[in-house]
Design a protein around this motif. Sequence first.
Motif, PDB file in Angstrom:
ATOM      1  N   HIS A 283      43.444  50.646  30.472  1.00  0.00           N
ATOM      2  CA  HIS A 283      44.312  49.468  30.517  1.00  0.00           C
ATOM      3  C   HIS A 283      45.360  49.446  29.395  1.00  0.00           C
ATOM      4  O   HIS A 283      46.281  48.632  29.422  1.00  0.00           O
ATOM      5  CB  HIS A 283      43.489  48.188  30.484  1.00  0.00           C
TER       6      HIS A 283
ATOM      7  N   LYS B  30      35.454  42.135  37.459  1.00  0.00           N
ATOM      8  CA  LYS B  30      35.497  43.300  38.345  1.00  0.00           C
ATOM      9  C   LYS B  30      36.903  43.878  38.422  1.00  0.00           C
ATOM     10  O   LYS B  30      37.077  45.086  38.578  1.00  0.00           O
ATOM     11  CB  LYS B  30      35.007  42.929  39.746  1.00  0.00           C
ATOM     12  N   SER B  31      37.913  43.018  38.313  1.00  0.00           N
ATOM     13  CA  SER B  31      39.291  43.513  38.365  1.00  0.00           C
ATOM     14  C   SER B  31      39.621  44.394  37.153  1.00  0.00           C
ATOM     15  O   SER B  31      40.455  45.285  37.247  1.00  0.00           O
ATOM     16  CB  SER B  31      40.270  42.338  38.442  1.00  0.00           C
TER      17      SER B  31
ATOM     18  N   ALA C 258      46.483  44.100  35.297  1.00  0.00           N
ATOM     19  CA  ALA C 258      45.181  43.446  35.524  1.00  0.00           C
ATOM     20  C   ALA C 258      44.650  42.839  34.227  1.00  0.00           C
ATOM     21  O   ALA C 258      44.168  41.692  34.219  1.00  0.00           O
ATOM     22  CB  ALA C 258      44.180  44.453  36.079  1.00  0.00           C
TER      23      ALA C 258
ATOM     24  N   ASP D 178      36.819  48.235  37.041  1.00  0.00           N
ATOM     25  CA  ASP D 178      36.801  49.139  38.202  1.00  0.00           C
ATOM     26  C   ASP D 178      35.882  48.677  39.320  1.00  0.00           C
ATOM     27  O   ASP D 178      35.268  49.492  40.020  1.00  0.00           O
ATOM     28  CB  ASP D 178      36.394  50.569  37.779  1.00  0.00           C
ATOM     29  N   GLY D 179      35.724  47.379  39.525  1.00  0.00           N
ATOM     30  CA  GLY D 179      34.941  46.841  40.618  1.00  0.00           C
ATOM     31  C   GLY D 179      33.440  46.976  40.452  1.00  0.00           C
ATOM     32  O   GLY D 179      32.702  46.827  41.426  1.00  0.00           O
TER      33      GLY D 179
ATOM     34  N   GLU E 169      34.257  38.142  39.735  1.00  0.00           N
ATOM     35  CA  GLU E 169      35.474  38.706  40.334  1.00  0.00           C
ATOM     36  C   GLU E 169      36.545  39.003  39.271  1.00  0.00           C
ATOM     37  O   GLU E 169      37.258  40.000  39.366  1.00  0.00           O
ATOM     38  CB  GLU E 169      36.033  37.754  41.407  1.00  0.00           C
ATOM     39  N   LYS E 170      36.647  38.161  38.291  1.00  0.00           N
ATOM     40  CA  LYS E 170      37.665  38.354  37.259  1.00  0.00           C
ATOM     41  C   LYS E 170      37.369  39.599  36.417  1.00  0.00           C
ATOM     42  O   LYS E 170      38.273  40.360  36.081  1.00  0.00           O
ATOM     43  CB  LYS E 170      37.736  37.102  36.374  1.00  0.00           C
TER      44      LYS E 170
END
Length: 156
Positions: A151, A130-131, A86, A134-135, A127-128
């Motif tokens: 990560h 959030k990935s 991610a 952890d949302g 959205e980018k």
Amino acid sequence: MSSSTAAMVFRGCRALLSSARFTASTASSVKAAVQGPSKVSKAAAAAATSAVEKPKARTKSPASSSPRKTPERPSGILKVTPVSPALAKFLNSPEASRTEAVKKIWSYIKLHDLQNPTNKREIFCDEKLKSIFDGKDKVGFLEIGKLLSPHFAKSA
């Protein structure tokens, strides 16, 4: 302030009351040198002037000025390590250092104006982001380092 008052204040600590450079013998020889050359021997005058002179500046030895033989490897947060898929997709790179990842995330946040205008410590996640985070919809700027830790691969 008299010396007796100073002694009471510092409780007789001679290190604080005395000068760091002079001892009693050098102070008396300096005093004698100031009075004039007729009352002082040449040896005492020479000793007094040498005590007053500043210490010479140290020069570097040739060995210490040479460059290191082995280049330093980055370590800690500067060490380049493999990252999660991610984060690799976000950074467009399969490996990165922690500092590089945080810099790129902050540049993305600034570029897309994702900071809360009333509270600059809050970041609105698209959205980018959030990935990676952890949302979560909102992230505090101090949380970024904590949320990035999973990560990065643990080095053995």
